[in-house]
Motif scaffolding. Structure first.
Motif, PDB file in Angstrom:
ATOM      1  N   VAL A  85      14.307 -10.009   9.614  1.00  0.00           N
ATOM      2  CA  VAL A  85      13.117  -8.908   8.968  1.00  0.00           C
ATOM      3  C   VAL A  85      13.093  -8.327   7.011  1.00  0.00           C
ATOM      4  CG1 VAL A  85      11.392  -7.561   8.983  1.00  0.00           C
ATOM      5  CG2 VAL A  85      11.742  -9.101  10.543  1.00  0.00           C
ATOM      6  N   ASP A  86      13.021  -8.846   6.315  1.00  0.00           N
ATOM      7  CA  ASP A  86      13.442  -8.146   4.460  1.00  0.00           C
ATOM      8  C   ASP A  86      11.657  -6.972   5.453  1.00  0.00           C
ATOM      9  OD1 ASP A  86      12.517  -7.434   2.293  1.00  0.00           O
ATOM     10  OD2 ASP A  86      13.684  -8.324   1.882  1.00  0.00           O
ATOM     11  N   GLY A 130      12.554  -7.054  -4.912  1.00  0.00           N
ATOM     12  CA  GLY A 130      12.563  -6.748  -3.627  1.00  0.00           C
ATOM     13  C   GLY A 130      11.991  -5.500  -2.942  1.00  0.00           C
ATOM     14  N   GLU A 131      10.801  -4.682  -3.561  1.00  0.00           N
ATOM     15  CA  GLU A 131      10.818  -3.848  -3.306  1.00  0.00           C
ATOM     16  C   GLU A 131       8.881  -3.882  -3.580  1.00  0.00           C
ATOM     17  OE1 GLU A 131      11.976   1.271  -3.366  1.00  0.00           O
ATOM     18  OE2 GLU A 131      10.813   0.259  -5.470  1.00  0.00           O
ATOM     19  N   THR A 132       8.046  -3.711  -2.503  1.00  0.00           N
ATOM     20  CA  THR A 132       6.537  -3.794  -2.215  1.00  0.00           C
ATOM     21  C   THR A 132       6.114  -1.901  -2.941  1.00  0.00           C
ATOM     22  OG1 THR A 132       6.766  -5.084  -0.761  1.00  0.00           O
ATOM     23  CG2 THR A 132       5.051  -3.678  -1.196  1.00  0.00           C
ATOM     24  N   ARG A 133       4.855  -1.552  -4.104  1.00  0.00           N
ATOM     25  CA  ARG A 133       4.930  -0.172  -3.841  1.00  0.00           C
ATOM     26  C   ARG A 133       3.585  -0.505  -3.964  1.00  0.00           C
ATOM     27  NH1 ARG A 133       8.275   1.619  -9.050  1.00  0.00           N
ATOM     28  NH2 ARG A 133      10.131   0.923  -8.304  1.00  0.00           N
ATOM     29  N   ILE A 134       2.755   0.562  -3.291  1.00  0.00           N
ATOM     30  CA  ILE A 134       1.417   0.917  -2.530  1.00  0.00           C
ATOM     31  C   ILE A 134       0.817   1.840  -3.166  1.00  0.00           C
ATOM     32  CG2 ILE A 134       0.216   0.435  -0.517  1.00  0.00           C
ATOM     33  CD1 ILE A 134       2.431  -0.632   1.171  1.00  0.00           C
ATOM     34  N   GLU A 135       0.510   1.520  -4.159  1.00  0.00           N
ATOM     35  CA  GLU A 135      -0.552   3.216  -4.583  1.00  0.00           C
ATOM     36  C   GLU A 135      -1.918   3.941  -3.754  1.00  0.00           C
ATOM     37  OE1 GLU A 135      -1.071   2.740  -8.874  1.00  0.00           O
ATOM     38  OE2 GLU A 135       0.770   2.643  -9.110  1.00  0.00           O
ATOM     39  N   THR A 136      -1.473   4.290  -3.324  1.00  0.00           N
ATOM     40  CA  THR A 136      -3.499   4.640  -2.007  1.00  0.00           C
ATOM     41  C   THR A 136      -3.441   6.428  -2.579  1.00  0.00           C
ATOM     42  OG1 THR A 136      -1.993   5.732  -0.226  1.00  0.00           O
ATOM     43  CG2 THR A 136      -2.298   3.409  -0.050  1.00  0.00           C
ATOM     44  N   GLY A 145      11.372  -1.091   1.160  1.00  0.00           N
ATOM     45  CA  GLY A 145      12.464  -1.321   0.368  1.00  0.00           C
ATOM     46  C   GLY A 145      12.534  -2.529   1.944  1.00  0.00           C
ATOM     47  N   SER A 146      13.941  -3.656   1.544  1.00  0.00           N
ATOM     48  CA  SER A 146      14.176  -4.525   2.564  1.00  0.00           C
ATOM     49  C   SER A 146      14.703  -4.226   3.922  1.00  0.00           C
ATOM     50  CB  SER A 146      15.193  -5.375   1.682  1.00  0.00           C
ATOM     51  OG  SER A 146      16.960  -4.057   1.648  1.00  0.00           O
ATOM     52  N   ILE A 166       9.239  11.604   1.482  1.00  0.00           N
ATOM     53  CA  ILE A 166       9.648  11.206   2.631  1.00  0.00           C
ATOM     54  C   ILE A 166      10.390   9.890   2.351  1.00  0.00           C
ATOM     55  CG2 ILE A 166       9.527  10.874   4.772  1.00  0.00           C
ATOM     56  CD1 ILE A 166       6.778  12.678   4.760  1.00  0.00           C
ATOM     57  N   LYS A 167      11.741   9.506   3.345  1.00  0.00           N
ATOM     58  CA  LYS A 167      12.606   7.990   3.637  1.00  0.00           C
ATOM     59  C   LYS A 167      13.054   7.648   4.981  1.00  0.00           C
ATOM     60  CE  LYS A 167      15.595   5.261   1.162  1.00  0.00           C
ATOM     61  NZ  LYS A 167      16.709   4.863  -0.317  1.00  0.00           N
TER      62      LYS A 167
END
Length: 740
Positions: free
Chosen positions: A151-152, A269-275, A308-309, A331-332
């Protein structure tokens, strides 16, 4: 080169060929479209049959549709839909359902809903006696382990968001759709009376649990553009979140909440979600968080989530706002190949008064109304590799500028410990007899009248750097976190003497996250603003902490265990007293019936003794630093309940400040009957008289401490009445215990 010259240069043969190809494709599309149109009813029924078979074989669901047919080019109308899991309660019923699909995305393999009409539906979720009618949702597919390893997260999150957004129609009409959840102890109903999306504008009316409470979702939804802006509020009151109270012992409500999705991007390779999310008058009450309601009047977070992946993170470009205060969180969470947790928080330099004014109502009651000047800057850095917990990074600090100072104390006078005061200890939320901490109390012991062995033994055991630190020892806190992580439970405390003093003097004894944060904040204020000297802090500490059941202050402890004054304590007696500070109510379990110490404590004496020797507080001692010279007072030996070594060791080594059930060692003595003259003249027992006088003094001191600034006479009278009522309840509690 113009268009005409370009046409002249092209070979007419190629132009004719391109025209033939285009015409052929158009004919094929028209033929295919005609065939599909004429055969669509058959195709629809075939797909419904396949769906029923798949639901039956894979999920054990009985899917039934009364009728289904096309009512337009891309619109399907269904009636009497039911889904019933095998040997379970009915899951879904829908009386009427219309759905139309956008044609253009369909040509590229994407199903995008255009219009949805739903009338009279019921989604019924049950979890009764361990049997759920929705457990098929958790059914694992074959080879799930292998699939999960590949899974990515970035791809998964991007595809999931797309699927969710594509399932939101451009136009929606829902009437009378009920969602219910029932388990063995709870029943929840959410009835959508009406819900409508009209060209992106959302309106809805919902009823909760058949009550008069009415919720509304309102806002705009443009899923194709990845733009959503929704507000949730209630008519004539608050939105009270159901189910949470029974499930999590928490009460949550608010005036309104706004949620926005402003952008979603997927690249490199990265999804960025702005909320964005904000809440007005958010109330939370949870025993583990605080003993009372916590109210966030105005709070918001602009959250930039990066996936990220193999990780998910809240980027440092995110901003948290609480009234006038702001902070940047990071936070990561990295899942593989090793789980890693990272947390950073930075406020930057801000006006100190803005920070204190922005605290949620009810969070730090002792600081309510505090006035300060200057600026503050808080920063936190936390990093944990779960495979290497000993390499934990933890740095938490509050910096102040030279102009920072306290102009006026809040609800609690942080300087009260500099003068005589009344201290009322609590045991499991019950008040004990109050103690006057000051020279007027014959049991009060100044620091210089305590044995140096005692002072040094307790400091070495509890806070070796007491005179050097500013209330916190990061190394000890870091080690506490590491120990807790390794043992998978909260076991080690890391509290300094300053923290213990603040907890005992200013705060309730409830073990909540809120109380711990308030304790840390008060310690910082006292230590970094020179409100008390270190000597005064240590002196008060020795005079208020508990040393045994109902034994408070070093004078009572010294006389109780050894029948001598604090100045006469030996090295061994001092080390014993230091050993019981974390668990004072277990003190007598350290002794055998003959008054000598249990052999298992010898290692502790040697360990603490060597630490004291290393600091120059005592000489090397081959006789275990006074272990064999400690003898319990003879009159106490008969009160020791025989306990085997294993049980005694468990009690003595229990985590400090823990609510362990310790057997009662000393039976309460029957109250003395009044003699003839006392019965005749009504003379009260002197202990009772002292207790009553201390309670009166405490009440008067609290009334005198009321700050009238900016308050009306009515507000001052209300505060006085509240204080008197609290003192009345305290007196009644003491009467119930037979102490008044």
């Amino acid at each position: 080169m113009d268009k005409n010259s370009l046409m002249h240069r092209l070979n007419p043969k190629y132009i004719r060929l391109a025209g033939i190809v285009a015409a052929s494709l158009l004919v094929i599309l028209l033929i295919g479209g005609y065939i599909a149109y004429t055969k669509r009813e058959g195709i629809l029924q075939h797909e419904i049959t396949k769906a029923k078979a798949k639901a039956k074989s894979l999920y054990h669901l009985n899917l039934q549709i009364g009728s289904a047919h096309f009512t337009g080019l891309t619109t399907i109308t269904c009636t009497d839909i039911t889904i019933v899991p095998e040997n379970r309660d009915s899951l879904l019923t829908v009386k009427h359902f219309d759905v139309s699909i956008k044609l253009w995305p369909l040509l590229f393999g994407n199903i995008k809903l255009a219009n949805v009409d739903l009338l009279n539906g019921h989604l019924n979720l049950t979890d009764l006696k361990g049997i759920r009618n929705f457990d098929f949702l958790f059914k694992k597919k074959a080879d799930s382990t292998q699939a999960r390893a590949k899974v990515d997260l970035s791809e998964l999150s991007n595809n999931l968001i797309k699927q969710v957004l594509y399932k939101i129609p451009d136009n929606l009409i829902v009437n009378n759709f009920l969602v219910s959840f029932t388990n063995d102890s709870t029943k929840l109903k959410l009835l959508t009376q009406t819900a409508k999306i009209d060209d992106g504008d959302l309106t809805s009316t919902l009823k909760i649990n058949d009550t008069v409470a009415t919720w509304h979702f309102a806002g705009t939804m443009h899923p194709s553009d990845k733009l959503i802006d929704i507000r949730l509020y209630a008519d004539n009151g608050k939105v009270e979140i159901p189910f949470i109270e029974k499930r999590f012992h928490a009460r949550v409500n608010f005036d309104n909440i706004t949620v926005k999705l402003t952008n979603v991007k997927h690249s490199d390779g990265e999804t960025r979600i702005e909320t964005y999310c904000s809440a007005h008058n958010l109330l939370v009450n949870q025993p583990g968080l605080a003993a009372n309601d916590i109210i966030v009047q105005d709070g918001s977070i602009a959250a930039n989530v990066f996936v990220g992946s193999n990780y998910i993170s809240l980027d440092s470009s995110s901003v948290i706002h609480l009234k006038k205060m702001s902070a940047h969180p990071f936070i990561k969470y990295t899942l593989k190949p090793v789980k890693i947790y990272e947390l950073k928080l930075s406020t930057g330099w801000q006006n100190a008064q803005d920070i204190f004014d922005s605290f949620p109502t009810g969070m730090f009651e002792s600081l309510d109304g505090i006035k300060v000047a200057g600026k503050l800057n808080y920063s936190l850095n936390f990093y944990l590799n779960t495979k290497q917990p000993d390499s934990l990074k933890f740095d938490s600090r509050m910096d102040k500028d030279p102009a920072f100072r306290i102009l006026k104390y809040g609800k609690t006078d942080l300087g009260k410990l500099n003068r005589p005061f009344v201290y009322t200890p609590y045991v499991k939320d019950k008040p004990m007899p109050p103690h006057l901490i000051g020279p007027q109390n014959p049991d009060y012991t100044p620091l210089e009248e305590m044995s140096p062995y005692l002072r040094n033994a307790v400091m070495t055991a509890e806070d070796p750097t007491f005179y050097k630190n500013h209330g916190f020892v990061e190394k000890a806190i870091r080690q506490s976190i590491v120990t807790d992580i390794k043992d998978h439970k909260f076991k080690r405390g890391g509290s300094t003497i300053s923290m213990q003093l603040v907890k005992n003097s200013f705060l309730n004894q409830k073990k909540t996250l809120n109380r711990k944060i308030e304790e840390i904040l008060i310690v910082w204020l006292i230590e970094n603003n020179n409100i008390m000297t270190k000597d005064r802090m240590l002196e008060v500490y020795f005079n208020i902490i508990e040393w045994g059941p109902g034994i408070y202050g070093i004078s009572e402890a010294s006389h109780y265990y050894f029948g001598k004054a604090p100045s006469e304590l030996t090295l061994g007696e001092s080390i014993f007293l230091a050993s019981i500070v974390p668990r004072p109510r277990a003190g007598l379990y350290a002794f055998l019936p003959d008054g000598s110490l249990r052999p298992g404590l010898e290692n502790y004496f040697n360990s603490l003794g060597r630490m004291m020797m290393g600091k120059g507080f005592t000489q090397a001692d081959s006789s275990s630093y006074g272990f064999y010279t400690v003898q319990l007072k003879a009159s106490l030996r008969r009160k020791i309940t025989p306990v085997d070594s294993a049980a005694a060791s468990k009690i003595l080594n229990a985590p400090g400040d823990d609510d362990i059930d310790i057997p009662i060692i000393e039976e309460p003595q029957p109250a003395k009957k009044p003699n003839f003259f006392q019965r005749l003249f009504g003379k009260k027992d002197t202990v009772v008289q002292k207790t009553e006088q201390m309670l009166k003094d405490e009440e008067q001191q609290r009334i005198n401490a009321i700050d009238p600034t900016g308050k009306t006479k009515k507000q001052i009278r209300q505060e006085k009445r509240a204080i008197k009522q609290q003192e009345k309840e305290k007196r009644q509690a003491l009467k119930d215990q037979g102490k008044l």
